[in-house]
Design a protein around this motif. Sequence first.
Motif, PDB file in Angstrom:
ATOM      1  N   MET A   1      -7.684  11.534 -13.589  1.00 41.01           N
ATOM      2  CA  MET A   1      -7.512  10.162 -12.518  1.00 41.01           C
ATOM      3  C   MET A   1      -6.547   9.651 -12.104  1.00 41.01           C
ATOM      4  O   MET A   1      -6.042   8.972 -11.412  1.00 41.01           O
ATOM      5  N   TRP A   2      -5.666   9.286 -13.222  1.00 40.97           N
ATOM      6  CA  TRP A   2      -4.381   8.433 -13.029  1.00 40.97           C
ATOM      7  C   TRP A   2      -4.036   9.067 -12.316  1.00 40.97           C
ATOM      8  O   TRP A   2      -3.102   8.439 -11.337  1.00 40.97           O
ATOM      9  N   TRP A   3      -3.404  10.061 -13.025  1.00 40.96           N
ATOM     10  CA  TRP A   3      -2.114  10.755 -12.042  1.00 40.96           C
ATOM     11  C   TRP A   3      -3.245  11.424 -10.351  1.00 40.96           C
ATOM     12  O   TRP A   3      -2.378  10.943  -9.844  1.00 40.96           O
ATOM     13  N   LEU A   4      -4.318  11.319 -10.077  1.00 34.92           N
ATOM     14  CA  LEU A   4      -4.862  11.006  -8.591  1.00 34.92           C
ATOM     15  C   LEU A   4      -4.581   9.441  -8.255  1.00 34.92           C
ATOM     16  O   LEU A   4      -4.010   9.376  -7.035  1.00 34.92           O
ATOM     17  N   SER A   5      -4.757   8.338  -8.670  1.00 30.01           N
ATOM     18  CA  SER A   5      -4.468   7.654  -8.339  1.00 30.01           C
ATOM     19  C   SER A   5      -2.670   7.314  -7.894  1.00 30.01           C
ATOM     20  O   SER A   5      -2.055   6.387  -7.084  1.00 30.01           O
ATOM     21  N   VAL A   6      -1.927   7.508  -9.139  1.00 27.64           N
ATOM     22  CA  VAL A   6      -0.660   7.549  -8.550  1.00 27.64           C
ATOM     23  C   VAL A   6      -0.298   8.465  -7.105  1.00 27.64           C
ATOM     24  O   VAL A   6       0.951   7.714  -6.523  1.00 27.64           O
ATOM     25  N   GLY A   7      -0.547   9.442  -7.343  1.00 27.88           N
ATOM     26  CA  GLY A   7      -0.423  10.650  -5.933  1.00 27.88           C
ATOM     27  C   GLY A   7      -0.375   9.736  -4.828  1.00 27.88           C
ATOM     28  O   GLY A   7      -0.046  10.219  -3.778  1.00 27.88           O
ATOM     29  N   ALA A   8      -1.593   9.244  -4.904  1.00 28.84           N
ATOM     30  CA  ALA A   8      -2.329   8.954  -4.001  1.00 28.84           C
ATOM     31  C   ALA A   8      -1.302   7.151  -3.424  1.00 28.84           C
ATOM     32  O   ALA A   8      -0.683   7.015  -2.096  1.00 28.84           O
TER      33      ALA A   8
ATOM     34  N   SER B   1       2.176   4.820  -0.134  1.00 26.16           N
ATOM     35  CA  SER B   1       3.672   4.152   0.219  1.00 26.16           C
ATOM     36  C   SER B   1       4.186   5.170   1.285  1.00 26.16           C
ATOM     37  O   SER B   1       5.110   4.355   1.902  1.00 26.16           O
ATOM     38  N   ILE B   2       4.869   6.243   1.138  1.00 29.36           N
ATOM     39  CA  ILE B   2       5.268   6.805   2.391  1.00 29.36           C
ATOM     40  C   ILE B   2       5.095   6.986   3.161  1.00 29.36           C
ATOM     41  O   ILE B   2       5.865   6.145   4.730  1.00 29.36           O
ATOM     42  N   ALA B   3       3.655   7.233   3.933  1.00 28.03           N
ATOM     43  CA  ALA B   3       2.615   7.002   5.304  1.00 28.03           C
ATOM     44  C   ALA B   3       3.072   6.140   5.665  1.00 28.03           C
ATOM     45  O   ALA B   3       3.332   5.448   7.043  1.00 28.03           O
ATOM     46  N   ALA B   4       3.063   4.752   5.070  1.00 28.70           N
ATOM     47  CA  ALA B   4       3.651   3.198   5.058  1.00 28.70           C
ATOM     48  C   ALA B   4       4.630   3.009   5.430  1.00 28.70           C
ATOM     49  O   ALA B   4       4.865   2.248   6.524  1.00 28.70           O
ATOM     50  N   MET B   5       6.064   3.960   5.048  1.00 30.43           N
ATOM     51  CA  MET B   5       7.116   3.033   4.859  1.00 30.43           C
ATOM     52  C   MET B   5       7.391   4.754   7.030  1.00 30.43           C
ATOM     53  O   MET B   5       7.850   3.513   7.446  1.00 30.43           O
ATOM     54  N   VAL B   6       6.830   5.394   6.806  1.00 25.61           N
ATOM     55  CA  VAL B   6       6.946   6.499   8.282  1.00 25.61           C
ATOM     56  C   VAL B   6       6.659   5.207   9.839  1.00 25.61           C
ATOM     57  O   VAL B   6       7.066   5.760  10.671  1.00 25.61           O
TER      58      VAL B   6
END
Length: 112
Positions: free
Chosen positions: A57-64, A69-74
């Motif tokens: 779940m930690w990796w899912l959270s980091v991936g999310a 973050s990428i979507a917000a920057m775009v």
Amino acid sequence: MSAECSSYLNADKVLVSGFSCPRTGGDARAVYCCGFQDVKYCCDDPHSFFPYEHSYMWWLSVGALVGLSIAAMVLFAFIITVCVLCYLFISTKPHRKLDTGLSLQMAGKTSC
């Protein structure tokens, strides 16, 4: 200390007989009966909900978070681009009417 897990029907509708916690050969700290109606297991935390580690779940959270973050920057770059283009369009627009070189005449009248 020990707990009893009652019998239950698993997801495949197979009856699983009840058992006591801790199980023989299992973790001696797992003295609580945890789980849901279709899966029960012995655990060391009475508030546990899943019989596996939560590290995934930690990796899912980091991936999310990375994806968001990428979507917000775009999205931010898109909004800035639209604002700059609107500003350039408005600021380069002529402020007075252009002279086309044609004179306007009233319909039906002729000039000599």
